[in-house]
Design a protein around this motif. Structure first.
Motif, mmCIF file in Angstrom:
data_model
loop_
_atom_site.group_PDB
_atom_site.id
_atom_site.type_symbol
_atom_site.label_atom_id
_atom_site.label_comp_id
_atom_site.label_asym_id
_atom_site.label_seq_id
_atom_site.Cartn_x
_atom_site.Cartn_y
_atom_site.Cartn_z
ATOM 1 N N GLY A 264 0.814 -1.214 0.000
ATOM 2 C CA GLY A 264 0.000 0.000 0.000
ATOM 3 C C GLY A 264 0.841 1.254 0.000
ATOM 4 O O GLY A 264 1.998 1.256 0.405
ATOM 5 N N SER A 265 0.216 2.354 -0.445
ATOM 6 C CA SER A 265 0.950 3.599 -0.609
ATOM 7 C C SER A 265 -0.039 4.731 -0.828
ATOM 8 O O SER A 265 -1.099 4.520 -1.440
ATOM 9 N N VAL A 266 0.286 5.932 -0.335
ATOM 10 C CA VAL A 266 -0.561 7.102 -0.631
ATOM 11 C C VAL A 266 0.013 7.912 -1.786
ATOM 12 O O VAL A 266 -0.604 8.874 -2.236
ATOM 13 N N ASN A 267 1.205 7.563 -2.261
ATOM 14 C CA ASN A 267 1.780 8.141 -3.476
ATOM 15 C C ASN A 267 1.714 9.669 -3.472
ATOM 16 O O ASN A 267 1.037 10.280 -4.302
ATOM 17 N N PRO A 268 2.415 10.321 -2.552
ATOM 18 C CA PRO A 268 2.295 11.769 -2.392
ATOM 19 C C PRO A 268 2.789 12.553 -3.600
ATOM 20 O O PRO A 268 3.762 12.164 -4.263
ATOM 21 N N ASN A 269 2.125 13.686 -3.841
ATOM 22 C CA ASN A 269 2.504 14.633 -4.882
ATOM 23 C C ASN A 269 2.935 15.932 -4.213
ATOM 24 O O ASN A 269 2.262 16.415 -3.294
ATOM 25 N N LEU A 420 6.778 15.087 -8.286
ATOM 26 C CA LEU A 420 7.037 16.524 -8.236
ATOM 27 C C LEU A 420 6.336 17.189 -9.415
ATOM 28 O O LEU A 420 6.605 16.835 -10.574
ATOM 29 N N HIS A 421 5.431 18.120 -9.135
ATOM 30 C CA HIS A 421 4.848 18.961 -10.182
ATOM 31 C C HIS A 421 5.625 20.266 -10.177
ATOM 32 O O HIS A 421 5.633 20.989 -9.165
ATOM 33 N N MET A 422 6.277 20.584 -11.292
ATOM 34 C CA MET A 422 7.220 21.695 -11.282
ATOM 35 C C MET A 422 7.320 22.337 -12.654
ATOM 36 O O MET A 422 7.109 21.691 -13.684
ATOM 37 N N ASP A 423 7.625 23.640 -12.659
ATOM 38 C CA ASP A 423 7.979 24.369 -13.864
ATOM 39 C C ASP A 423 9.467 24.700 -13.813
ATOM 40 O O ASP A 423 10.149 24.396 -12.824
ATOM 41 N N ASN A 424 9.978 25.346 -14.848
ATOM 42 C CA ASN A 424 11.419 25.578 -14.931
ATOM 43 C C ASN A 424 11.958 26.354 -13.733
ATOM 44 O O ASN A 424 13.052 26.063 -13.233
ATOM 45 N N LEU A 444 10.131 7.838 -8.860
ATOM 46 C CA LEU A 444 9.943 9.276 -8.759
ATOM 47 C C LEU A 444 9.467 9.802 -10.106
ATOM 48 O O LEU A 444 10.014 9.443 -11.148
ATOM 49 N N LEU A 445 8.446 10.659 -10.071
ATOM 50 C CA LEU A 445 7.867 11.216 -11.289
ATOM 51 C C LEU A 445 7.978 12.732 -11.277
ATOM 52 O O LEU A 445 7.942 13.358 -10.208
ATOM 53 N N ALA A 446 8.047 13.305 -12.449
ATOM 54 C CA ALA A 446 7.943 14.745 -12.618
ATOM 55 C C ALA A 446 6.795 15.029 -13.573
ATOM 56 O O ALA A 446 6.727 14.467 -14.668
#
Length: 506
Positions: A264-269, A420-424, A444-446
């Motif tokens: 299990g996991s909550v997969n944080p953003n 990670l939700h990110m811009d430049n 890890l995702l972006a």
């Protein structure tokens, strides 16, 4: 329905019944009776797998690859029947199941290609050097199969994580016979896929003990299976409570065995400041779509969004609430899953500091979206908010500042994924998070959402506990085969006594 389950177990190529049965609980159509596995049949399945290992464990990679490809062929031949019964049992739409069937056959074929390539063997050779001090002997090493493996079907993936799913595919690729404990949520689906595997074994001339399917609705059968002395490892995907119980049984055996559980996991953003300012509403809509995909019944469901408090995070939460408010209730996989979801939703709603933004009406076997907001300090003060609620539920965590946001990252338990939700302009801000998140997750995702796990060489589906019980393993991707292998070194061994894969080395 064109396929009519007979409700028996497959053991060593034979379909065997028992006196005690349980009824399936399909979303549509009539229930069917299935035999309950008992200690005698579990022993028979394990012994049949051990007998098969003396042939299958020493078979050629070419023969095992042909077997995996034939299983895929036989599953595809039964495609429409599989979709029909899986949809009736699980409530999942036909399109989702057809995609999952393609993933299932795709990973079987992926492992067939992988073992033919041979790199997974990690072969090494140190030639003898009599002039060294001290003299060194000839050493050859390769990865070898460990023996019979137990696999537990998952409730949320009737095909890709069940009877012929990734655990089974990787174990068979390694040379390990498999005993599957089918999930009681979709026993008919398990039965028809088992028929495909049995047909493939017969057509390929494989020992019939290479695969057995045991059905059962009780917990006792699972405990008996993992403690059988002939079982050498276990693959599991399911709840933390169920997996931890089986893990403890494996550890307490006279000869402990590895338990590869995905629990299990909550997969944080983590939503970085500039991405929030520039794309907050767009990200909110994407998050809502990912949260509600499959009624939130994915192990990679992104349950938590962490960002900095302020007007922009308020607008983000409002946009997510609007998007979720447009999604109505839907049927969940089982009544038990639906009940647990509503119980978890109620518990979060009653936690100090939590604001309810969306809480759709649902009852029976249904789940409806839920969204909550909480300040970072209150999230840190209530560890239960970081526990998985399996279903379409999200929490927006609003940190007071960057330090509190990092403190939340550091406090997290092990996860399957972190995003990670990110811009430049966020790169510098995000850099300090990456070393922390590397220690927390297997992937890890972006700028994406973790739902949708690609079956590919480089994929990792695992992470530190409690995401999984073995942080060095993955249940998706070709590295999954390493769970069912162990290195063996051969010193000064005549070529005729070596495994075929080492005979031409050096």
């Amino acid at each position: 329905m064109s396929f009519k389950p007979h409700g028996r177990h497959l053991i060593g190529g034979e379909w065997v019944g028992t006196d005690i049965t349980f009824l399936s609980k399909p979303v549509s159509g009539a229930p069917h009776a299935f035999c309950e596995a008992n200690e005698k049949l579990i022993d028979r399945a394990a012994k049949s797998a051990e007998a098969a290992f003396w042939n299958y464990g020493y078979s050629t990679r070419r023969d095992r690859a042909a077997f995996l490809n034939k299983i895929a062929d036989e599953i595809e031949k039964r495609g429409s029947d599989i979709t029909e019964i899986a949809s009736a049992e699980s409530g999942l739409p036909a399109a989702r199941l057809e995609g999952e069937r393609g993933r299932t056959t795709g990973q079987l074929r992926l492992f067939a290609r992988h073992i033919l390539d041979g790199d997974y063997l990690d072969r090494r050779h140190d030639a003898a050097n009599p002039d060294a001090i001290p003299p060194s002997p000839d050493l050859k090493m390769a990865q070898r199969p460990i023996g019979p493996v137990a696999v537990f079907g998952a409730s949320n993936f009737p095909l890709a994580f069940s009877t012929a799913g990734g655990d089974t595919a990787s174990a068979l690729a390694a040379g390990c016979p498999v005993v599957v404990k089918g999930h009681p949520a979709h026993p008919g689906t398990g039965e028809i896929v088992a028929e495909a595997i049995a047909a493939a074994a017969e057509k390929c001339g494989i020992h019939p003990g290479v695969f057995s399917l045991l059905q059962g609705a009780s917990h006792e059968a699972g405990g008996t299976l993992v403690t059988h002395p002939l079982i050498r490892a276990v693959g599991f995907a399911g709840s933390l409570a169920g997996g931890k119980a089986l893990f403890d049984l494996c550890a307490r055996r006279d000869e402990p065995i590895p338990f590869f559980g995905e629990l299990g996991s909550v997969n944080p953003n983590f939503l970085m400041p500039d991405a929030l300012a520039n794309r907050g509403e767009e990200i909110a809509k994407g998050w809502a779509g990912s949260l509600t995909m499959g009624v939130g019944q994915f192990c990679t469901n992104p349950g938590i969004m962490i960002t900095l408090a302020g007007p922009e995070s308020d607008r983000f939460a409002d946009a997510a609430a609007r998007a979720l408010g447009d999604v109505g209730p839907a049927v969940m996989l089982t009544e038990g899953i639906a009940e647990a979801f509503r119980r978890g939703r109620t518990e979060i709603a009653g936690t100090d500091g939590v604001e309810t933004l969306v809480k759709g009406d649902c009852d029976g076997r249904e789940g409806a979206p839920a969204l909550f907001a909480v300040a970072g300090k209150d999230f840190l003060a209530n560890p239960k908010l970081a526990h998985e609620v399996f279903g379409p539920l999200g929490i927006v965590v609003m940190a007071a500042n960057a330090q509190e946001m990092r403190a939340i990252a550091e406090r997290l338990e092990g996860q399957l994924t972190c995003t990670l939700h990110m811009d430049n302009d966020d790169v510098e801000f995000a850099q300090s998070f990456v070393p922390v998140l590397e220690r927390k997750a297997g992937r890890l995702l972006a700028n994406g959402f973790a739902t949708g796990v690609a079956v590919a060489d480089a994929m990792v589906h695992g992470g530190p506990y409690p995401a999984s019980t073995n942080f060095g393993a993955t249940s998706v991707g070709t590295l999954a085969i390493r769970r069912f292998l162990r290195p063996v070194c051969y010193q000064s061994m005549p070529s005729a006594l070596l495994p075929e894969d080492l005979r031409h080395i050096g």
